[in-house]
Write a protein that holds these residues in place. Structure first.
Motif, PDB file in Angstrom:
ATOM      1  N   ALA A   1     -12.037   8.508  18.871  1.00  0.00           N
ATOM      2  CA  ALA A   1     -11.603   9.893  18.770  1.00  0.00           C
ATOM      3  C   ALA A   1     -11.662  10.634  20.105  1.00  0.00           C
ATOM      4  CB  ALA A   1     -12.453  10.627  17.733  1.00  0.00           C
ATOM      5  N   GLN A   2     -11.978   9.951  21.185  1.00  0.00           N
ATOM      6  CA  GLN A   2     -12.033  10.580  22.504  1.00  0.00           C
ATOM      7  C   GLN A   2     -10.613  10.753  23.052  1.00  0.00           C
ATOM      8  OE1 GLN A   2     -14.678   8.117  24.820  1.00  0.00           O
ATOM      9  NE2 GLN A   2     -16.438   8.571  23.525  1.00  0.00           N
ATOM     10  N   VAL A   3     -10.202  12.001  23.159  1.00  0.00           N
ATOM     11  CA  VAL A   3      -8.857  12.341  23.627  1.00  0.00           C
ATOM     12  C   VAL A   3      -8.941  12.820  25.072  1.00  0.00           C
ATOM     13  CG1 VAL A   3      -6.792  13.718  23.198  1.00  0.00           C
ATOM     14  CG2 VAL A   3      -8.260  13.019  21.277  1.00  0.00           C
ATOM     15  N   GLY A   4      -8.100  12.262  25.930  1.00  0.00           N
ATOM     16  CA  GLY A   4      -8.139  12.596  27.344  1.00  0.00           C
ATOM     17  C   GLY A   4      -7.489  13.926  27.676  1.00  0.00           C
ATOM     18  N   GLU A   5      -7.780  14.414  28.866  1.00  0.00           N
ATOM     19  CA  GLU A   5      -7.245  15.695  29.319  1.00  0.00           C
ATOM     20  C   GLU A   5      -5.724  15.702  29.376  1.00  0.00           C
ATOM     21  OE1 GLU A   5      -9.173  16.075  33.065  1.00  0.00           O
ATOM     22  OE2 GLU A   5     -11.093  16.737  32.211  1.00  0.00           O
ATOM     23  N   MET A   6      -5.120  14.571  29.642  1.00  0.00           N
ATOM     24  CA  MET A   6      -3.663  14.510  29.728  1.00  0.00           C
ATOM     25  C   MET A   6      -3.011  14.705  28.362  1.00  0.00           C
ATOM     26  SD  MET A   6      -2.791  11.688  32.633  1.00  0.00           S
ATOM     27  CE  MET A   6      -1.224  12.488  32.903  1.00  0.00           C
ATOM     28  N   ARG A   7      -3.799  14.553  27.293  1.00  0.00           N
ATOM     29  CA  ARG A   7      -3.317  14.824  25.938  1.00  0.00           C
ATOM     30  C   ARG A   7      -4.043  16.037  25.357  1.00  0.00           C
ATOM     31  NH1 ARG A   7       0.674  11.261  23.366  1.00  0.00           N
ATOM     32  NH2 ARG A   7       1.235   9.844  25.051  1.00  0.00           N
ATOM     33  N   TRP A   8      -4.477  16.931  26.249  1.00  0.00           N
ATOM     34  CA  TRP A   8      -5.119  18.187  25.876  1.00  0.00           C
ATOM     35  C   TRP A   8      -6.465  17.982  25.174  1.00  0.00           C
ATOM     36  CZ3 TRP A   8       0.026  17.062  24.577  1.00  0.00           C
ATOM     37  CH2 TRP A   8       0.961  17.576  25.467  1.00  0.00           C
ATOM     38  N   GLY A   9      -7.149  16.904  25.539  1.00  0.00           N
ATOM     39  CA  GLY A   9      -8.475  16.644  25.009  1.00  0.00           C
ATOM     40  C   GLY A   9      -9.559  17.035  25.981  1.00  0.00           C
ATOM     41  N   ASP A  10     -10.803  16.657  25.673  1.00  0.00           N
ATOM     42  CA  ASP A  10     -11.965  17.073  26.447  1.00  0.00           C
ATOM     43  C   ASP A  10     -12.513  15.992  27.369  1.00  0.00           C
ATOM     44  OD1 ASP A  10     -11.950  19.578  25.151  1.00  0.00           O
ATOM     45  OD2 ASP A  10     -13.099  18.758  23.463  1.00  0.00           O
ATOM     46  N   TYR A  11     -11.881  14.816  27.388  1.00  0.00           N
ATOM     47  CA  TYR A  11     -12.429  13.694  28.149  1.00  0.00           C
ATOM     48  C   TYR A  11     -11.534  13.374  29.355  1.00  0.00           C
ATOM     49  CZ  TYR A  11     -15.517  12.930  24.180  1.00  0.00           C
ATOM     50  OH  TYR A  11     -16.469  13.089  23.206  1.00  0.00           O
ATOM     51  N   PRO A  12     -12.130  12.797  30.405  1.00  0.00           N
ATOM     52  CA  PRO A  12     -11.323  12.428  31.573  1.00  0.00           C
ATOM     53  C   PRO A  12     -10.215  11.423  31.226  1.00  0.00           C
ATOM     54  CG  PRO A  12     -13.667  12.358  32.093  1.00  0.00           C
ATOM     55  CD  PRO A  12     -13.564  12.519  30.610  1.00  0.00           C
ATOM     56  N   SER A  13     -10.448  10.612  30.208  1.00  0.00           N
ATOM     57  CA  SER A  13      -9.452   9.634  29.783  1.00  0.00           C
ATOM     58  C   SER A  13      -9.576   9.414  28.289  1.00  0.00           C
ATOM     59  CB  SER A  13      -9.644   8.307  30.528  1.00  0.00           C
ATOM     60  OG  SER A  13     -10.957   7.805  30.321  1.00  0.00           O
ATOM     61  N   GLY A  14      -8.484   8.980  27.681  1.00  0.00           N
ATOM     62  CA  GLY A  14      -8.464   8.797  26.247  1.00  0.00           C
ATOM     63  C   GLY A  14      -8.818   7.387  25.817  1.00  0.00           C
ATOM     64  N   SER A  15      -9.036   7.239  24.532  1.00  0.00           N
ATOM     65  CA  SER A  15      -9.415   5.948  23.956  1.00  0.00           C
ATOM     66  C   SER A  15      -8.208   5.014  23.868  1.00  0.00           C
ATOM     67  CB  SER A  15      -9.992   6.160  22.556  1.00  0.00           C
ATOM     68  OG  SER A  15      -8.948   6.447  21.623  1.00  0.00           O
ATOM     69  N   MET A  16      -8.439   3.845  23.302  1.00  0.00           N
ATOM     70  CA  MET A  16      -7.393   2.842  23.189  1.00  0.00           C
ATOM     71  C   MET A  16      -6.300   3.235  22.193  1.00  0.00           C
ATOM     72  SD  MET A  16      -9.485  -0.038  21.009  1.00  0.00           S
ATOM     73  CE  MET A  16      -8.076  -1.104  20.818  1.00  0.00           C
ATOM     74  N   VAL A  17      -6.482   4.343  21.461  1.00  0.00           N
ATOM     75  CA  VAL A  17      -5.407   4.870  20.634  1.00  0.00           C
ATOM     76  C   VAL A  17      -4.887   6.201  21.173  1.00  0.00           C
ATOM     77  CG1 VAL A  17      -6.215   3.706  18.550  1.00  0.00           C
ATOM     78  CG2 VAL A  17      -6.988   6.035  19.021  1.00  0.00           C
ATOM     79  N   TRP A  18      -5.414   6.649  22.313  1.00  0.00           N
ATOM     80  CA  TRP A  18      -5.040   7.948  22.860  1.00  0.00           C
ATOM     81  C   TRP A  18      -4.627   7.933  24.327  1.00  0.00           C
ATOM     82  CZ3 TRP A  18      -3.500  12.324  20.932  1.00  0.00           C
ATOM     83  CH2 TRP A  18      -3.875  12.709  19.642  1.00  0.00           C
ATOM     84  N   ALA A  19      -4.913   6.872  25.047  1.00  0.00           N
ATOM     85  CA  ALA A  19      -4.650   6.859  26.495  1.00  0.00           C
ATOM     86  C   ALA A  19      -3.166   7.107  26.781  1.00  0.00           C
ATOM     87  CB  ALA A  19      -5.083   5.527  27.094  1.00  0.00           C
ATOM     88  N   ASP A  20      -2.879   8.089  27.584  1.00  0.00           N
ATOM     89  CA  ASP A  20      -1.506   8.353  28.002  1.00  0.00           C
ATOM     90  C   ASP A  20      -1.060   7.291  28.996  1.00  0.00           C
ATOM     91  OD1 ASP A  20       0.612  10.733  27.937  1.00  0.00           O
ATOM     92  OD2 ASP A  20       0.540   9.927  29.976  1.00  0.00           O
ATOM     93  N   VAL A  21       0.241   7.050  29.054  1.00  0.00           N
ATOM     94  CA  VAL A  21       0.742   6.029  29.975  1.00  0.00           C
ATOM     95  C   VAL A  21       0.402   6.379  31.422  1.00  0.00           C
ATOM     96  CG1 VAL A  21       3.044   7.052  30.265  1.00  0.00           C
ATOM     97  CG2 VAL A  21       2.742   4.569  30.504  1.00  0.00           C
ATOM     98  N   GLU A  22       0.305   7.666  31.733  1.00  0.00           N
ATOM     99  CA  GLU A  22      -0.078   8.062  33.090  1.00  0.00           C
ATOM    100  C   GLU A  22      -1.499   7.619  33.402  1.00  0.00           C
ATOM    101  OE1 GLU A  22       1.841   9.347  35.378  1.00  0.00           O
ATOM    102  OE2 GLU A  22       3.592   9.481  34.069  1.00  0.00           O
ATOM    103  N   GLU A  23      -2.379   7.630  32.392  1.00  0.00           N
ATOM    104  CA  GLU A  23      -3.742   7.127  32.588  1.00  0.00           C
ATOM    105  C   GLU A  23      -3.716   5.629  32.866  1.00  0.00           C
ATOM    106  OE1 GLU A  23      -6.506   8.373  29.499  1.00  0.00           O
ATOM    107  OE2 GLU A  23      -5.152  10.005  28.991  1.00  0.00           O
TER     108      GLU A  23
END
Length: 246
Positions: free
Chosen positions: A165-187
């Motif tokens: 459930a860790q959503v990265g900043e590039m997807r408007w989340g609170d973490y520096p990077s997202g999880s394996m279901v949330w990581a943006d391609v830019e990450e």
């Protein structure tokens, strides 16, 4: 693995996968997740998306050893109540939610987070959005090794679901990077690659075609792809430019 793989990126209610499947042509057929929650602009109703998902489950039931069903962020908010409590859901369908929750509960044994294989001397890791070094290091005590076996165990505990459930900043989340279901391609583009692993992902929709680098391939562009035993990836259904929906 002689026949190669068929890869079905994000479905979101679309039925392009039906055009591509041929159980005798491929060694495995790997769906990268996100089966429902269609885009309004594409004119696919939620009811149609649910029926399409039922067809995918039935296809898996009829081909249990050939079809791989991965989970995406749009699946987990129906699959796990704890996940939904943590991050909610993008384009979450409250009307269809009960039906979708039941489908996931009754068929939970068919779904996983990651799948891996070796072809042509290359090790491939399939997941919905991809494993970045940043997310891996943040959760290393929980994951330990970025292989399919360890990654799939995340579904078994609340702590594992919390890592998903860790959503990265590039997807408007609170973490520096997202999880394996949330990581943006830019990450994925800026992350250090996993050692001796080529990743194949979806999640980040591409308007004109896939992104393919020497580290990973992002195939979320409304088409199916084949990975042959020489490591070549090519589309097997037409890639429809997204501008045609406007």
């Amino acid at each position: 693995m002689k026949k190669g793989l068929l890869i079905i990126p994000d479905v979101h209610g679309r039925d392009f996968w039906k055009e591509a499947i041929d159980s005798n042509k491929y060694e495995r057929i790997v769906f990268l997740g996100d089966y429902t929650d269609p885009y309004d602009i594409e004119g696919i109703t939620n009811e149609r998306a649910v029926d399409n998902f039922k067809s995918i489950i039935a296809y898996k039931q009829n081909n249990p050893d050939k079809v791989v069903l991965l989970l995406g962020n749009h699946d987990l908010h129906y699959y796990s109540e704890h996940y939904y409590e943590l991050v909610g859901g993008v384009r979450y369908d409250p009307i269809s939610a009960i039906v979708l929750q039941r489908l996931f509960q009754e068929n939970h044994q068919y779904f996983q987070l990651a799948w891996e294989t070796d072809m042509g001397g290359i090790h491939y890791l399939f997941s919905h959005a991809g494993v970045t070094q940043s997310w891996l290091k943040r959760n290393l005590d929980l994951i330990r090794e970025p292989d399919a076996n360890h990654l799939n165990r995340l579904l078994q505990t609340n702590k594992g679901v919390e890592a998903l459930a860790q959503v990265g900043e590039m997807r408007w989340g609170d973490y520096p990077s997202g999880s394996m279901v949330w990581a943006d391609v830019e990450e994925m583009l800026v992350s250090d690659p996993l050692t001796d692993t080529y990743q194949i992902v979806g999640h980040s929709m591409q308007y004109d075609g896939p992104i393919m680098t020497d580290k990973f391939a992002c195939l979320d562009c409304r088409a199916a792809f084949c990975l042959n035993n020489k490591g070549k990836i090519k589309s097997v259904t037409q890639i429809i430019p997204y501008e045609e929906y406007f």
